[in-house]
Design an enzyme around this catalytic site. Structure first.
Site, PDB file in Angstrom:
ATOM      1  CB  ALA A 239      -0.931  -0.015   1.202  1.00 44.90           C
ATOM      2  CG  HIS A 240      -1.147   4.905   0.847  1.00 44.40           C
ATOM      3  ND1 HIS A 240      -0.894   5.531   2.040  1.00 44.40           N
ATOM      4  CD2 HIS A 240      -2.401   4.407   0.956  1.00 44.40           C
ATOM      5  CE1 HIS A 240      -1.946   5.436   2.830  1.00 44.40           C
ATOM      6  NE2 HIS A 240      -2.873   4.741   2.197  1.00 44.40           N
ATOM      7  CG  ASN A 241       2.868   7.321   2.137  1.00 43.24           C
ATOM      8  OD1 ASN A 241       1.739   7.501   1.702  1.00 43.24           O
ATOM      9  ND2 ASN A 241       3.815   8.229   2.050  1.00 43.24           N
TER      10      ASN A 241
END
Length: 345
Positions: A239-241
């Site tokens: 997922a993001h980051n």
């Protein structure tokens, strides 16, 4: 390609037992050996196959003691599994690499293309993208605007790299994977959910390999980072980051929620899941289907179960779990007896 046992032994610093001129032209599992093949034995469970295998040459650990003579030529090495990996890499490196740009490819005029590059049919390369020397982009790959791909990287069919993402040298991405799609960011509102624009990028460092149909989301802001040497299996969601440390490996169907930080040299089993905003220490072993919901304690920790716990505690609890039906009946019986005693008072 044809090699003798002696040539192979010289390549991997092994010791020949038997005919050093035995020739091999292919690889085979020891239980499926054929004349002219080289096999390896590293798992003791497979030792019995060495007495019947038809392979011409077998790699075997130095410390293995055989109960009776064998027909294949043996090459004794410190680590047979490691050596067969080196041989397969050598074999793969000798295959001719594709070069040239297919006339059906679409390449933006502002893109910079390196030397000895292969770009297959129907592949799209966006504006201001930089493709390094020796890169191979197979058919139907889509490279967005402003992407940078380092030297000798290979992207197999139907890989998509969204705008602005950066790939290092010797990166391999297998078919169908998506790098840099939007992270799953939505803010609840009175009318439903408002999308939070994902304006960051994905950075993949050198010598990373990513399996088929794996998705690595771009960050909300900043970067989602896959550090050098990471190996990801098929069907993984990052997922993001998120950040995955150097030389960490993950089996299929692992899922990382947003802003998860995984340390270096970790090993993660299939279908393990990680809550968001947690830190996993270096050299952590995470078992299959493990659910990690909080920061881990330190280097070298092993975790199994969901929620994740120490294996010793898990197996003790598992043993008790199997006894729960009997314990429930015993408790129910004790409760009935207690009720009868109360009534007699």
């Amino acid at each position: 390609m044809e090699f003798t046992a002696k040539q192979i032994a010289d390549l991997i610093q092994g010791r020949v037992e038997g005919d050093e001129n035995a020739k091999v032209t292919t690889f085979a599992k020891i239980e499926e050996g054929v004349p002219g093949a080289i096999s390896f034995l590293s798992n003791p469970k497979y030792t019995h196959y060495i007495y019947d295998t038809l392979s011409s040459v077998v790699l075997i650990n130095e410390d293995v003691e055989l109960e009776k003579p064998v027909s294949p030529t043996l090459i004794r090495v410190k680590n047979a599994y490691e050596c067969v990996a080196k041989l397969l890499q050598f074999y793969e490196s000798m295959k001719p690499r594709k070069t040239g740009i297919d006339p059906l490819a679409s390449i933006a005029a502002s893109a910079k293309i390196g030397k000895d590059v292969y770009i297959g049919a129907f592949t799209v390369v966006g504006e201001n993208t930089v493709i390094g020397d020796g890169v191979q982009l197979y058919p139907h790959v889509v490279i967005g605007d402003g992407v940078a791909i380092g030297e000798h990287s290979t992207l197999y069919p139907n890989v998509t790299v969204y705008q602005g993402c950066k790939l290092g040298n010797n990166v391999t991405i297998h078919a169908g994977s998506v790098i840099g799609a939007d992270g799953f960011g939505f803010a609840p509102s009175t009318d439903g959910y408002d999308k939070i624009p994902q304006i960051g990028i994905v950075i993949i460092e050198d010598n990373v390999e990513i399996g088929a149909n794996t998705c690595i989301d771009r960050s909300t802001m900043g970067q989602t980072v896959i550090h050098k040497g990471v190996k990801l299996d098929n069907l993984i969601q990052v997922a993001h980051n998120c950040e995955i440390g150097e030389n960490t490996v993950m089996s299929a169907q692992v899922g990382l929620a947003g802003s998860t930080k995984i340390g270096s040299w970790c090993m993660v089993g299939g279908q393990a899941g990680f809550s968001g905003h947690i830190h996993v220490a270096d050299k952590t072993f995470v078992g299959a289907q493990c659910g990690v919901i909080k920061d881990t304690k330190g280097r070298g920790e092993s975790l199994i179960g969901s929620p994740a716990m120490d294996p010793k505690i898990f197996f003790k609890a598992k043993a008790i779990y199997a006894k729960l039906p009997d314990m429930y009946r015993q408790i129910a019986q004790l409760q009935r007896e207690l009720d009868q005693l109360k009534q007699q008072q």
